[in-house]
Write a protein that holds these residues in place. Structure first.
Motif, PDB file in Angstrom:
ATOM      1  N   THR A  14       0.859  -1.180   0.000  1.00 39.06           N
ATOM      2  CA  THR A  14       0.000   0.000   0.000  1.00 39.06           C
ATOM      3  C   THR A  14       0.901   1.238   0.000  1.00 39.06           C
ATOM      4  OG1 THR A  14      -0.031   0.135   2.413  1.00 39.06           O
ATOM      5  CG2 THR A  14      -1.712  -1.247   1.376  1.00 39.06           C
ATOM      6  N   PRO A  15       0.345   2.422  -0.237  1.00 38.62           N
ATOM      7  CA  PRO A  15       1.180   3.633  -0.135  1.00 38.62           C
ATOM      8  C   PRO A  15       1.875   3.747   1.219  1.00 38.62           C
ATOM      9  CG  PRO A  15      -0.871   4.147  -1.235  1.00 38.62           C
ATOM     10  CD  PRO A  15      -1.004   2.718  -0.767  1.00 38.62           C
ATOM     11  N   ALA A  16       1.176   3.392   2.294  1.00 39.96           N
ATOM     12  CA  ALA A  16       1.809   3.422   3.617  1.00 39.96           C
ATOM     13  C   ALA A  16       2.942   2.398   3.692  1.00 39.96           C
ATOM     14  CB  ALA A  16       0.770   3.134   4.704  1.00 39.96           C
ATOM     15  N   GLY A  17       2.734   1.229   3.071  1.00 36.59           N
ATOM     16  CA  GLY A  17       3.766   0.194   3.063  1.00 36.59           C
ATOM     17  C   GLY A  17       5.013   0.628   2.319  1.00 36.59           C
ATOM     18  N   GLU A  18       4.842   1.363   1.226  1.00 33.21           N
ATOM     19  CA  GLU A  18       5.992   1.840   0.464  1.00 33.21           C
ATOM     20  C   GLU A  18       6.821   2.827   1.277  1.00 33.21           C
ATOM     21  OE1 GLU A  18       4.349   3.421  -3.094  1.00 33.21           O
ATOM     22  OE2 GLU A  18       3.972   1.447  -4.007  1.00 33.21           O
ATOM     23  N   ILE A  19       6.143   3.705   2.016  1.00 29.20           N
ATOM     24  CA  ILE A  19       6.863   4.666   2.865  1.00 29.20           C
ATOM     25  C   ILE A  19       7.597   3.927   3.983  1.00 29.20           C
ATOM     26  CG2 ILE A  19       6.559   6.558   4.524  1.00 29.20           C
ATOM     27  CD1 ILE A  19       4.200   7.495   2.788  1.00 29.20           C
ATOM     28  N   PHE A  20       6.902   2.982   4.615  1.00 27.10           N
ATOM     29  CA  PHE A  20       7.520   2.241   5.705  1.00 27.10           C
ATOM     30  C   PHE A  20       8.723   1.434   5.212  1.00 27.10           C
ATOM     31  CE2 PHE A  20       7.548  -1.627   8.499  1.00 27.10           C
ATOM     32  CZ  PHE A  20       8.108  -0.998   9.602  1.00 27.10           C
ATOM     33  N   LEU A  21       8.637   0.870   4.000  1.00 31.05           N
ATOM     34  CA  LEU A  21       9.739   0.081   3.460  1.00 31.05           C
ATOM     35  C   LEU A  21      11.009   0.908   3.348  1.00 31.05           C
ATOM     36  CD1 LEU A  21      10.868  -2.504   2.124  1.00 31.05           C
ATOM     37  CD2 LEU A  21      10.024  -1.613  -0.067  1.00 31.05           C
ATOM     38  N   ARG A  22      10.895   2.138   2.821  1.00 39.41           N
ATOM     39  CA  ARG A  22      12.069   2.994   2.669  1.00 39.41           C
ATOM     40  C   ARG A  22      12.740   3.254   4.022  1.00 39.41           C
ATOM     41  NH1 ARG A  22       8.683   5.914  -0.860  1.00 39.41           N
ATOM     42  NH2 ARG A  22       8.456   7.595   0.682  1.00 39.41           N
ATOM     43  N   HIS A  23      11.933   3.608   5.005  1.00 40.67           N
ATOM     44  CA  HIS A  23      12.493   3.949   6.311  1.00 40.67           C
ATOM     45  C   HIS A  23      12.979   2.702   7.066  1.00 40.67           C
ATOM     46  CE1 HIS A  23      11.541   8.261   6.273  1.00 40.67           C
ATOM     47  NE2 HIS A  23      10.455   7.916   5.594  1.00 40.67           N
ATOM     48  N   ALA A  24      12.281   1.588   6.897  1.00 41.49           N
ATOM     49  CA  ALA A  24      12.683   0.363   7.588  1.00 41.49           C
ATOM     50  C   ALA A  24      14.035  -0.117   7.084  1.00 41.49           C
ATOM     51  CB  ALA A  24      11.625  -0.726   7.380  1.00 41.49           C
ATOM     52  N   ARG A  25      14.255  -0.036   5.778  1.00 38.60           N
ATOM     53  CA  ARG A  25      15.547  -0.453   5.222  1.00 38.60           C
ATOM     54  C   ARG A  25      16.684   0.415   5.759  1.00 38.60           C
ATOM     55  NH1 ARG A  25      13.739  -1.853  -1.022  1.00 38.60           N
ATOM     56  NH2 ARG A  25      13.772  -4.135  -0.779  1.00 38.60           N
ATOM     57  N   LEU A  26      16.464   1.718   5.807  1.00 39.75           N
ATOM     58  CA  LEU A  26      17.503   2.610   6.323  1.00 39.75           C
ATOM     59  C   LEU A  26      17.789   2.319   7.788  1.00 39.75           C
ATOM     60  CD1 LEU A  26      16.387   5.995   4.686  1.00 39.75           C
ATOM     61  CD2 LEU A  26      18.424   4.654   4.126  1.00 39.75           C
ATOM     62  N   ALA A  27      16.732   2.080   8.567  1.00 41.22           N
ATOM     63  CA  ALA A  27      16.914   1.812   9.991  1.00 41.22           C
ATOM     64  C   ALA A  27      17.653   0.491  10.213  1.00 41.22           C
ATOM     65  CB  ALA A  27      15.557   1.778  10.690  1.00 41.22           C
ATOM     66  N   LEU A  28      17.280  -0.543   9.485  1.00 44.65           N
ATOM     67  CA  LEU A  28      17.931  -1.847   9.649  1.00 44.65           C
ATOM     68  C   LEU A  28      19.392  -1.784   9.227  1.00 44.65           C
ATOM     69  CD1 LEU A  28      15.046  -4.142   8.369  1.00 44.65           C
ATOM     70  CD2 LEU A  28      15.856  -3.939  10.721  1.00 44.65           C
ATOM     71  N   GLU A  29      19.672  -1.034   8.156  1.00 46.54           N
ATOM     72  CA  GLU A  29      21.059  -0.890   7.717  1.00 46.54           C
ATOM     73  C   GLU A  29      21.891  -0.158   8.770  1.00 46.54           C
ATOM     74  OE1 GLU A  29      23.673   1.015   4.028  1.00 46.54           O
ATOM     75  OE2 GLU A  29      21.482   1.106   3.992  1.00 46.54           O
ATOM     76  N   ALA A  30      21.310   0.877   9.370  1.00 47.00           N
ATOM     77  CA  ALA A  30      22.028   1.621  10.409  1.00 47.00           C
ATOM     78  C   ALA A  30      22.295   0.741  11.623  1.00 47.00           C
ATOM     79  CB  ALA A  30      21.213   2.851  10.820  1.00 47.00           C
TER      80      ALA A  30
END
Length: 308
Positions: free
Chosen positions: A59-75
């Motif tokens: 969903t649009p919310a899922g796409e936003i969460f995916l971007r931020h989740a990837r950055l957080a997990l990488e950090a």
């Protein structure tokens, strides 16, 4: 950080395309992954996936969460690596990526001695001829046979690999030894099906190149099969010395056209590639030190030349 597993599961579902595939990758059950996704959606009060019988979409919310989740997990991963890298004693898990033939031939034998010297170290050797993603596949060091290493990684050139034109003594006794590159056209020559297109390029001692169209009624897309066919006396091949050095030393294979050097566009250089976050890890440093000690000043597979 109980939320961390849920965030990781969400990213894995997106990458794998289904909850079942994500569960296999995470070594857990589909029900566990489904529960974590449900808890995430309940926390946000929004649906993250559009579910249908055929596919799982964001969903649009899922796409936003995916971007931020990837950055957080990488950090988080980089922070964990930085903390664990403190100290001079190799420890933890060292994941090494290498091509199938080179890794089995030259890297696998190094690992028992490495873990014997460092009791807190474990190693995993991932052999594949497909490119690996250092971050996605959690590879600490990838050994790549290439002309151009990946731009996103720190790359250290370890060696320029040698290749020779060679055949078995039996084949040469039955069919004669080519004295010039052009005479190769009269012989069965094994080309790599996906790489040289049936045209060999050879350069003489003055750097002058010649292109020779060669052919065989049998072709392979695997260098190990080419070695086996050459050993068996079925033709002539261009082989890397890391693969055929022992055969050349024992006399099972004989190099020909020694005043010409094969010119190849693939697998010319050996690079060690790793992410910047791994550069200070003791386990990476010690592995590379052991590898460089093996290759310097002459790699073991080229030492048959020393007596010439």
């Amino acid at each position: 950080m109980t939320w961390l597993a849920s965030w990781d599961s969400f990213v894995k579902v997106v990458e794998e395309g289904s909850m079942a595939a994500a569960a296999r990758r995470l070594n857990c059950t589909r029900a566990q992954v489904s529960k974590q996704i449900g808890e995430l959606e309940q926390t946000f009060g929004l649906r993250l996936f559009e579910r249908s019988t055929r596919k799982l979409g964001l969903t649009p919310a899922g796409e936003i969460f995916l971007r931020h989740a990837r950055l957080a997990l990488e950090a988080i991963e980089n922070t964990d690596i930085a903390v664990r890298n403190t100290g001079d004693t190799p420890h933890g898990l060292l994941r090494i990526g290498a091509s199938v033939v080179f890794g089995r031939q030259s890297i696998a034998p190094l690992l028992p001695d490495l873990v014997a010297r460092y009791p807190e170290l474990e190693c995993e050797l991932i052999l594949t001829d497909d490119p690996v993603d250092l971050a996605e596949d959690r590879i600490d060091v990838a050994l790549r046979l290439t002309r151009a290493p990946p731009e996103e990684a720190v790359s250290r050139q370890l060696l320029v690999l040698k290749r020779v034109v060679c055949a078995s003594p039996g084949y040469l006794a039955a069919h004669g030894t080519p004295a010039t590159p052009q005479e190769l056209m009269q012989h069965a020559c094994f080309s790599h099906l996906l790489r040289d297109g049936g045209v060999w390029r050879l350069a003489d001692r003055h750097g002058k190149e010649v292109e020779v169209p060669v052919r065989s009624r049998i072709q392979f897309n695997n260098i190990g099969c080419i070695l086996d066919a050459t050993r068996a006396g079925h033709g002539i091949a261009i082989l890397p010395t890391y693969l055929c050095g022992d055969d050349l030393a024992s006399g099972a294979l004989v190099s020909v056209l020694d005043d010409h050097e094969p010119q190849v566009d693939f697998g010319r250089n050996l690079y060690a590639c790793y992410l910047p976050s791994r550069s200070r890890a003791a386990k990476v440093k010690q592995f590379l030190a052991q590898l460089e000690a093996l290759l310097t000043p002459i790699p073991p597979w080229d030492r048959y030349r020393e007596g010439r």
